[in-house]
Design a protein around this motif. Sequence first.
Motif, PDB file in Angstrom:
ATOM      1  N   THR A   1       0.651  -1.007  -0.120  1.00  0.00           N
ATOM      2  CA  THR A   1      -0.252  -0.187  -0.021  1.00  0.00           C
ATOM      3  C   THR A   1       1.006   1.370  -0.093  1.00  0.00           C
ATOM      4  N   ALA A   2       2.078   1.285   0.826  1.00  0.00           N
ATOM      5  CA  ALA A   2       2.854   2.533   0.931  1.00  0.00           C
ATOM      6  C   ALA A   2       3.563   2.579  -0.558  1.00  0.00           C
ATOM      7  N   ILE A   3       3.861   1.704  -1.062  1.00  0.00           N
ATOM      8  CA  ILE A   3       4.543   1.824  -2.337  1.00  0.00           C
ATOM      9  C   ILE A   3       3.766   2.293  -3.509  1.00  0.00           C
ATOM     10  N   CYS A   4       2.335   1.724  -3.464  1.00  0.00           N
ATOM     11  CA  CYS A   4       1.301   2.525  -4.407  1.00  0.00           C
ATOM     12  C   CYS A   4       1.083   4.065  -3.748  1.00  0.00           C
ATOM     13  N   GLU A   5       1.378   4.453  -2.631  1.00  0.00           N
ATOM     14  CA  GLU A   5       0.994   5.946  -2.119  1.00  0.00           C
ATOM     15  C   GLU A   5       2.147   6.488  -2.648  1.00  0.00           C
ATOM     16  N   ILE A   6       3.536   6.020  -2.446  1.00  0.00           N
ATOM     17  CA  ILE A   6       4.541   6.733  -3.052  1.00  0.00           C
ATOM     18  C   ILE A   6       4.317   7.003  -4.599  1.00  0.00           C
ATOM     19  N   GLY A   7       3.932   5.979  -5.271  1.00  0.00           N
ATOM     20  CA  GLY A   7       4.024   6.258  -6.797  1.00  0.00           C
ATOM     21  C   GLY A   7       2.858   7.360  -7.191  1.00  0.00           C
ATOM     22  N   ASN A   8       1.801   7.387  -6.418  1.00  0.00           N
ATOM     23  CA  ASN A   8       0.856   8.406  -6.536  1.00  0.00           C
ATOM     24  C   ASN A   8       1.435   9.959  -6.180  1.00  0.00           C
ATOM     25  N   GLN A   9       2.303   9.945  -5.038  1.00  0.00           N
ATOM     26  CA  GLN A   9       2.888  11.244  -4.857  1.00  0.00           C
ATOM     27  C   GLN A   9       3.723  11.513  -5.813  1.00  0.00           C
ATOM     28  N   LEU A  10       4.548  10.632  -6.227  1.00  0.00           N
ATOM     29  CA  LEU A  10       5.443  11.124  -7.570  1.00  0.00           C
ATOM     30  C   LEU A  10       4.864  10.903  -8.804  1.00  0.00           C
ATOM     31  N   GLY A  11       3.709  10.756  -9.108  1.00  0.00           N
ATOM     32  CA  GLY A  11       3.209  10.956 -10.125  1.00  0.00           C
ATOM     33  C   GLY A  11       3.279   9.407 -11.057  1.00  0.00           C
ATOM     34  N   LEU A  12       3.611   8.616 -10.539  1.00  0.00           N
ATOM     35  CA  LEU A  12       3.732   6.853 -11.020  1.00  0.00           C
ATOM     36  C   LEU A  12       2.666   6.242 -10.495  1.00  0.00           C
ATOM     37  N   PRO A  13       1.510   6.257 -10.695  1.00  0.00           N
ATOM     38  CA  PRO A  13       0.340   5.462 -10.016  1.00  0.00           C
ATOM     39  C   PRO A  13       0.758   3.944 -10.480  1.00  0.00           C
ATOM     40  N   VAL A  14       0.321   3.227  -9.561  1.00  0.00           N
ATOM     41  CA  VAL A  14       0.688   1.691  -9.788  1.00  0.00           C
ATOM     42  C   VAL A  14      -0.356   1.138  -8.789  1.00  0.00           C
ATOM     43  N   THR A  15      -0.897  -0.102  -9.028  1.00  0.00           N
ATOM     44  CA  THR A  15      -1.679  -1.023  -8.414  1.00  0.00           C
ATOM     45  C   THR A  15      -0.543  -2.027  -7.788  1.00  0.00           C
TER      46      THR A  15
END
Length: 76
Positions: free
Chosen positions: A35-49
Amino acid sequence: MKSNAEQLYQKIESDPSYTKLLFRQALQDPQGALTAICEIGNQLGLPVTKQEVISYLSTLDDFDTKQWLVKARGGL
């Protein structure tokens, strides 16, 4: 073209603050680390599931990453 998961992995791997955060999270709650990895992705503009993260990590030939992935899946 690199996938978001690949680009995100490279950014996380190169930033000690992210790696420390995720290591601590994985020790306490492996699923929470995904979940944290996905949140970091959203913060960096690199959304992932979560599934994209798991799929990408399973392609890596890195023992430590694979061990973490097994734990994140609930195998340890």
